[in-house]
Design an enzyme around this catalytic site. Structure first.
Site, PDB file in Angstrom:
ATOM      1  CD  GLU A 134       5.884  -1.417   2.454  1.00 24.03           C
ATOM      2  OE1 GLU A 134       6.087   0.485   2.836  1.00 24.03           O
ATOM      3  OE2 GLU A 134       5.984  -2.209   2.495  1.00 24.03           O
ATOM      4  CG  ASP A 194       2.571  -2.190   0.886  1.00 25.53           C
ATOM      5  OD1 ASP A 194       3.117  -0.992   0.944  1.00 25.53           O
ATOM      6  OD2 ASP A 194       1.679  -2.957   1.024  1.00 25.53           O
TER       7      ASP A 194
END
Length: 686
Positions: free
Chosen positions: A397, A343
């Site tokens: 990401e 993330d």
């Protein structure tokens, strides 16, 4: 020794890595020296961590040393706290009092503390904390490396818990092989994966939701919010305890049973790993753990994330790299996760965190704003993960487009297997929000769907959890608005709902068909879940009404959600059968702005879209290779909520024009798409 253990320090090896990187993308040539520096920096850091005496994977095993362990009939606990002057264990076993017999001893100059206790001193289920004392202060702390944390239901506080069950989970299923074909990712959240207005559990997910995902045809789970986080509404992105699975969903054994069952169904199971920042909480988090604000984080303003109100790791600190790399290995060792979606990579690799930054030129990826220590950490993390398992999957990401994130380690890349095509969902939202579909540009659409790095594998998606959060809107809600609450019965007709369903299917098919190597969906979006996600908070009177998934809607054949779910199931089946998307080249066959027709060729299949809101086209010629074609997928099927304007059994034969070019003459109803696959010409074989 694996390819990830190779000594990269020799100049000729680095030269070879550089040649491959620059060959894959010649636009990187002006930055050759910077790329070389980054490769050398990573190798130097690995040597610094391992001293050349152990492997990097062995270095990443701090979880077997730090934390609470039962070994040789005794309890051993260790913690790293260099600024501490005294540390005590206290808990239910000491009536929460500080006692000398539970004092830790400092055993190293680097700040490692230890205590050894008899087997009877601690028992499974005991609650405890550390009382940390430092010059000028003291405070309770949850151990940094602890594997089990539970919340007090009366006051909301957290405590560490001794976890040594009499019947630990016995693994039944091996890890599945790495997917040979497209990665079809089902992004999911354990707590909100049930109909009831409550927090769901690992066990409920295993029993009730896993079978649904398997029937839907996905092959990879991406599980959010696994690591413990104090605030449920953070969606798991404000982590406090990096080695503890969230107890609000159940026990460690429950999570292991879930992963085990998923493996038995053939799923790869990925964890949403948050190493981009940490929660500011001090008792149950890492902030000011030993009394200093910079033990795990950068000193000064750089240690605080201005947008997320959280703490930023110092990726140049050996002890922090030990913590984070060990965290990667822990989740693979202890819970058998098959990899990670990292993330917030953009936030990690730039000192400006990507805030307010438009990445428009390559200089943006090589200037002084790049945190090369973070890039080094991510490269080392990929080396560890891919050394531990040759079936592991890692996904970045990143919204910036940093070159090399998903380039192979042996080519001097950061080593992620995939990167998300994050511009695509943003484009769909902008398009559906700002532009009536009668004005959609086919040229812009084609560019956005296919504009990606050719040298790196990507995963596309129409929308993820980001678009489903309160304050935003899902695609289905943007297309239908409030009519989704009152006009979804198959017994009624509504022009807005019909438009929404038609475009919802076109958007998903176009996204999957043009994707690089994989496709992602957030749970419930596949059937047009009618409501946003809003976790319990003061503003909604702590309600769980919107923190759930209403599966019964897709199960009801009298509701149009059922049609969208059926289409999505057949879409994944189509993807699996024809291995699309899986890196095949894609060729534009036809683009007509006036007719709103877009057609392209991929893996020998002809995809023809008619986005026009009102005009159906007859005898519409699309270029194609000579031969016969059958219908592989038709968005207008009655079972998908369409009008069944196509003959599903029709064989389409190519025609030639006066200069011997070959075409398919097709009927393309408004707001529909047709996929044609080559087939045997019955006229020749009969």
């Amino acid at each position: 020794m694996t390819k990830n253990d190779i000594d990269h320090s020799h100049p000729e090896i680095i030269d070879g890595m550089l040649r491959r990187r620059l060959s894959a993308d010649p636009l990187l040539t002006p930055y050759r020296d910077v790329i070389r520096r980054r490769i050398v920096r990573t190798d130097e850091m690995e040597l610094r961590l391992t001293s050349g005496k152990i492997t990097l994977a062995d270095f990443a095993s701090g979880h077997e040393y730090f934390g609470m362990h039962f070994k040789d009939g005794r309890w051993v606990f260790r913690e790293w706290a260099p600024n501490a002057r005294e540390i005590y264990l206290k808990g239910s076993f000491s009536d929460w009092k500080v006692m000398d017999r539970f004092a830790l001893t400092r055993i190293s100059d680097t700040g490692v503390w230890e205590i050894t206790l008899d087997a009877g001193d601690l028992a499974h289920g005991d609650l405890y904390r550390l009382e940390m004392r430092w010059p000028g202060g003291r405070g309770d702390r949850i151990p940094a490396w602890i594997r089990r944390v539970v919340q007090n239901p009366d006051n909301g506080s957290f405590n560490a818990q001794i976890w040594r069950p009499d019947a630990p989970h016995q693994w039944r299923h091996p890890r599945p092989r790495k997917q040979r074909g497209p990665l079809l990712v089902y992004e999911t959240h354990i707590g909100m994966a049930q109909d009831a207005e409550k927090i769901g559990s690992y066990a409920e997910f295993r029993r009730n939701v896993l079978p649904r995902i398997r029937r839907a045809g996905y092959n990879t789970l991406q599980i959010m919010a696994v690591a413990e986080h104090p605030y449920y509404a953070s969606f798991g992105y404000q982590v406090s305890n990096f080695f503890a699975c969230s107890s609000r969903f159940g026990t460690p054994e429950d999570l292991k049973a879930l992963v085990d069952e998923a493996h038995g169904m053939g799923f790869l199971v990925l964890m949403d790993l948050v190493h981009s920042h940490a929660v500011k909480n001090e008792v149950e988090g890492l902030s000011r753990f030993d009394g200093t604000p910079f033990q795990y984080f950068h000193e000064g303003d750089r240690g605080d994330h201005p947008a997320w109100d959280s703490r930023c790791f110092d990726y140049d600190n050996v002890h922090i790299l030990h913590f984070l790399l060990s965290n990667c290995r822990f989740w693979m060792d202890e819970y058998r996760f098959d990899g990670f979606r990292f993330d917030g990579v953009t936030s990690m690799i730039y000192t400006h965190h990507g805030l307010g930054k438009a990445f428009t030129v390559y200089d943006d990826y090589f200037d002084e704003s790049v945190d090369e220590a973070a890039l080094t950490y991510l490269t080392l993390a990929n080396r560890v993960v891919h050394t531990l398992s040759d079936t592991a999957v890692t996904i970045a990401e990143d919204v910036s487009g940093m070159p090399g994130l998903a380039a192979p380690l042996e080519d001097g890349g950061v080593g992620f297997d995939y990167r998300f095509a994050m511009g695509i969902p943003d484009y769909w939202i902008r398009l559906t929000k700002d532009t009536p579909d009668e004005f959609w540009s086919m040229g812009h659409l084609w560019h956005e769907l296919t504009n990606r790095r050719a040298d790196e594998q990507t995963i596309s998606y129409a929308e993820s959890h980001d678009q489903a959060l309160v304050g935003d809107q899902t695609l289905i809600f943007r297309l239908m608005g409030s009519r989704i609450y009152s006009h979804m019965s198959v017994l009624t007709e509504d022009i807005v709902v019909a438009r929404g369903i038609a475009l919802h299917k076109l958007i998903r098919l176009a996204t999957l068909a043009t994707a690089g190597h994989g496709y992602l969906n957030f749970m419930g979006n596949e059937f047009g879940h009618p409501e946003w996600i809003d976790f319990p908070r003061e503003g909604n009177q702590w309600s769980y009404r919107y923190a759930r998934r209403q599966w019964h809607l897709m199960d009801d054949p009298l509701l149009r959600y059922h049609h969208l779910a059926t289409f999505d199931r057949d879409l994944t089946a189509f993807s699996t059968e024809y291995q699309i998307p899986f890196g095949q080249e894609i060729f534009l066959l036809h683009l007509d702005e006036g007719s709103r027709v877009l057609a392209f060729l991929r893996a020998g299949k002809v995809f023809a879209f008619n986005f026009h809101p009102t005009r159906s086209h007859t005898d519409y010629w699309i270029p194609a290779a000579p031969g016969a074609y059958r219908v592989a997928l038709d968005t207008d099927r009655e079972g998908y909520g369409g009008l069944a304007r196509q003959d599903p059994g029709m064989i389409h034969y190519t025609l030639t024009d006066r200069i011997h070019r070959h075409f398919l003459s097709l009927y393309l109803p408004s707001r529909t798409a047709l996929v044609l696959a080559p087939t045997t010409d019955d006229r020749e074989t009969g």
